[in-house]
Scaffold this motif. Structure first.
Motif, PDB file in Angstrom:
ATOM      1  N   MET A  54       2.921   4.764   3.177  1.00  0.00           N
ATOM      2  CA  MET A  54       2.517   5.547   2.196  1.00  0.00           C
ATOM      3  C   MET A  54       1.084   6.385   2.774  1.00  0.00           C
ATOM      4  N   THR A  55       0.793   7.560   2.243  1.00  0.00           N
ATOM      5  CA  THR A  55      -0.195   8.370   2.513  1.00  0.00           C
ATOM      6  C   THR A  55      -1.366   7.634   1.874  1.00  0.00           C
ATOM      7  N   ASP A  56      -2.590   7.928   2.177  1.00  0.00           N
ATOM      8  CA  ASP A  56      -3.803   7.130   1.683  1.00  0.00           C
ATOM      9  C   ASP A  56      -3.977   7.611   0.087  1.00  0.00           C
ATOM     10  N   GLY A  57      -3.708   8.751  -0.282  1.00  0.00           N
ATOM     11  CA  GLY A  57      -3.623   9.351  -1.542  1.00  0.00           C
ATOM     12  C   GLY A  57      -2.557   8.375  -2.485  1.00  0.00           C
ATOM     13  N   ILE A  58      -1.402   8.191  -1.942  1.00  0.00           N
ATOM     14  CA  ILE A  58      -0.634   7.251  -2.709  1.00  0.00           C
ATOM     15  C   ILE A  58      -1.009   6.185  -3.249  1.00  0.00           C
ATOM     16  N   LEU A  59      -1.744   5.359  -2.068  1.00  0.00           N
ATOM     17  CA  LEU A  59      -2.164   4.019  -2.541  1.00  0.00           C
ATOM     18  C   LEU A  59      -3.473   4.066  -3.473  1.00  0.00           C
ATOM     19  N   ARG A  61      -3.742   6.451  -5.761  1.00  0.00           N
ATOM     20  CA  ARG A  61      -3.067   6.752  -7.183  1.00  0.00           C
ATOM     21  C   ARG A  61      -2.204   5.151  -7.562  1.00  0.00           C
ATOM     22  N   GLU A  62      -1.749   4.383  -6.772  1.00  0.00           N
ATOM     23  CA  GLU A  62      -1.316   2.905  -7.040  1.00  0.00           C
ATOM     24  C   GLU A  62      -2.358   2.158  -7.778  1.00  0.00           C
ATOM     25  N   LEU A  68      -5.244  -4.481  -9.209  1.00  0.00           N
ATOM     26  CA  LEU A  68      -5.264  -5.673  -8.123  1.00  0.00           C
ATOM     27  C   LEU A  68      -4.248  -5.636  -7.268  1.00  0.00           C
ATOM     28  N   LEU A  69      -3.357  -4.526  -7.147  1.00  0.00           N
ATOM     29  CA  LEU A  69      -2.509  -4.016  -6.218  1.00  0.00           C
ATOM     30  C   LEU A  69      -1.609  -5.440  -6.015  1.00  0.00           C
ATOM     31  N   ARG A  70      -1.234  -6.010  -7.145  1.00  0.00           N
ATOM     32  CA  ARG A  70      -0.475  -7.182  -7.087  1.00  0.00           C
ATOM     33  C   ARG A  70       0.929  -7.117  -6.522  1.00  0.00           C
ATOM     34  N   GLN A  71       1.530  -5.759  -6.045  1.00  0.00           N
ATOM     35  CA  GLN A  71       2.831  -5.562  -5.679  1.00  0.00           C
ATOM     36  C   GLN A  71       2.926  -5.794  -4.042  1.00  0.00           C
ATOM     37  N   TYR A  72       1.408  -6.042  -3.699  1.00  0.00           N
ATOM     38  CA  TYR A  72       1.420  -6.054  -2.227  1.00  0.00           C
ATOM     39  C   TYR A  72       0.732  -7.582  -1.953  1.00  0.00           C
TER      40      TYR A  72
END
Length: 190
Positions: A54-59, A61-62, A68-72
């Motif tokens: 993904m682009t930096d901007g997408i991260l 936005r997530e 806590l970015l639990r999906q990763y």
């Protein structure tokens, strides 16, 4: 990618989609399945995506919907040397959430990064910050200067008239064309 997806950032949309395609090709999968990408206006990832480029901007936005970015379970921040505002925000944010997410692996890559500065930035957030340096392959580069004048004489040989006055001064395109012809006539290289 065991307890969550691997998130891999790229600074530009074209880079994100082409890196995802390359990984999918090398792993023999289709884009959108195990390997996906997400850029502005296009999301080719799904619930089963294991590696999301993904682009930096997408991260960024997530981060607003998943603080806590639990999906990763792993984040790869690529091209960190570009030091865009997005990269600076991401690095600062990751430093703040790493104490709350000790299971999150963060990999920062760059061709020209200052590893000690980045390691010091994260030392307060985690106990050990390993720095792995992988040097790339370098090839010798020969630089040749070619003037745009029609005088193609060998400057080291004053008796050489081979190219004198055969053409008027060259424009840039004609000069490039002449230089390519000269390179093709010489020995082959990379």
């Amino acid at each position: 990618g065991v307890r969550g997806a691997i998130g891999h950032t790229q600074p530009r949309r074209i880079a994100a989609s082409s890196v995802a395609r390359r990984i999918a090709e090398e792993t023999g999968t289709e884009i959108g399945d195990a390997i996906g990408f997400s850029v502005r206006f296009t999301d080719r990832s799904g619930a089963d995506t294991l590696v999301k480029v993904m682009t930096d901007g997408i991260l960024l936005r997530e981060m607003t919907s998943d603080p806590l970015l639990r999906q990763y379970d792993t984040l790869i921040i690529d091209e960190a040397h570009e030091r865009s505002l997005n990269i600076d925000f991401i690095l600062g944010y990751l430093k703040r959430i790493l104490p709350k997410r000790p299971d999150l692996k963060v990999i920062i890559t760059s061709a020209t990064i200052e590893p000690d500065r980045f390691a010091k930035h994260f030392t307060d957030a985690v106990h050990a910050v390993p720095v792995i340096e992988v040097s790339g392959r370098t090839f010798p580069v020969e630089i040749r200067y070619r003037p745009l004048s029609a005088d193609d004489n060998d400057p080291d040989n004053p008796d050489d008239d081979s190219g004198r006055d055969d053409h008027a001064d060259l424009d840039q395109i004609a000069g490039i064309d002449r230089a390519i012809d000269e390179l093709w006539a010489a020995e082959r290289g990379d």
